[in-house]
Scaffold this motif. Structure first.
Motif, mmCIF file in Angstrom:
data_model
loop_
_atom_site.group_PDB
_atom_site.id
_atom_site.type_symbol
_atom_site.label_atom_id
_atom_site.label_comp_id
_atom_site.label_asym_id
_atom_site.label_seq_id
_atom_site.Cartn_x
_atom_site.Cartn_y
_atom_site.Cartn_z
ATOM 1 N N CYS A 105 0.742 -1.145 0.218
ATOM 2 C CA CYS A 105 -0.020 -0.071 -0.029
ATOM 3 C C CYS A 105 0.901 1.383 -0.190
ATOM 4 C CB CYS A 105 -0.894 -0.031 1.297
ATOM 5 S SG CYS A 105 -0.056 0.218 2.729
ATOM 6 N N CYS A 119 -2.257 -3.480 7.041
ATOM 7 C CA CYS A 119 -2.562 -4.572 6.127
ATOM 8 C C CYS A 119 -2.032 -6.207 6.623
ATOM 9 C CB CYS A 119 -1.644 -4.318 4.932
ATOM 10 S SG CYS A 119 -2.130 -2.897 4.061
ATOM 11 N N ALA A 121 0.255 5.823 6.551
ATOM 12 C CA ALA A 121 -0.854 4.846 6.391
ATOM 13 C C ALA A 121 -2.124 5.562 6.613
ATOM 14 C CB ALA A 121 -0.849 3.570 7.028
ATOM 15 N N ALA A 168 -6.083 1.543 7.005
ATOM 16 C CA ALA A 168 -6.134 1.194 5.244
ATOM 17 C C ALA A 168 -5.615 -0.354 5.260
ATOM 18 C CB ALA A 168 -4.694 1.992 4.862
ATOM 19 N N GLY A 169 -6.544 -1.168 4.602
ATOM 20 C CA GLY A 169 -6.026 -2.447 4.230
ATOM 21 C C GLY A 169 -6.653 -3.189 5.411
#
Length: 237
Positions: free
Chosen positions: A125, A152, A182, A186-187
């Motif tokens: 990412c 993530c 990030a 995120a993710g």
């Protein structure tokens, strides 16, 4: 008449650079590396001897074979290999060339090596990696790992860089490359279970704390969204 290669007797072992994939044994007790091309089927330790990938009985590096460890002279050349799609999850190694070696224009082929440092790149990412996670594939007995940020990681098998260095041993030093920030959550998938591992040192605990903070940030974001929906929703009678 057989031609002899020029003999070198350096005062210090030459330094080289290469890319490799970090791997973790299936029981989580050993850490090693595996090559990205010809030697990908043979994981090697931080300090290890090369063996012929074709199963021949000669001692690497044999002149009439391409066996042995490989590295390049220049760090920039090795970093350029990380640009290809299939090598994005690899790490950059700085190695000491030990034992017999054959010098080429761009690098060495040699018998023995010591991995001094492993530089872990950013997560897919773009954020800075805080750990190495199961990449979803591997070799018999070994899981291939890939860099991942706190958001993530998810529920996949993971290990901090410090934990990987501890399992690998022999003085390996792990370095995390810088990445972008990030985003909130995120993710991060909805199911964010956290497994707390015991017997960790300060670096490992810092990485675990970062993972926990990312999960808390994600839950706070979701709660804020639910609160906004509740304010604008219909009144209950």
């Amino acid at each position: 008449m057989r031609l002899r290669l020029p003999a070198e007797h350096p005062a210090e072992p030459p330094t080289g650079y290469k890319i490799a994939r970090p791997v973790l044994s299936h029981d989580g007790t050993r850490a090693a590396f595996t090559g990205v091309s010809l030697g990908g089927a043979l994981p090697y330790r931080v300090l290890d001897d090369a063996s012929c990938v074709y199963g021949r009985r000669h001692r690497p590096p044999a002149r009439l074979c391409d066996c042995g460890f490989h590295c390049v002279h220049d760090r920039t050349t090795a970093e350029a290999l990380l640009c290809t799609a299939e090598h994005r999850g690899a790490v950059l190694l700085e190695v000491l060339v030990l034992g017999a070696y054959i010098r080429f224009e761009r690098g060495f082929r040699y018998a023995r090596q010591r991995v001094r440092t492993a530089t872990v790149g950013p997560c897919d990412c773009g954020a800075a990696a805080v750990g190495l996670v199961d990449a979803g594939w591997g070799r018999p007995g070994w899981r291939v790992l890939a860099p991942a940020c706190a958001g993530c990681t998810g529920g996949r098998t993971s290990i901090s860089p410090a934990g990987f260095a501890r399992l690998a041993g022999d003085g390996l030093r792990m370095i995390a490359a810088r990445g972008g920030p990030a985003g909130p959550g995120a993710g991060l998938p909805p199911e964010t279970g956290l497994t707390v591992r015991t017997g960790l040192g300060v670096p490992e605990l810092v990485a675990e704390a970062a993972l926990l903070q990312a999960r808390l940030d994600w839950f706070q974001t979701q709660l804020a969204r639910l609160g906004e929906r509740g304010v604008g929703g219909p009144e209950q009678g």
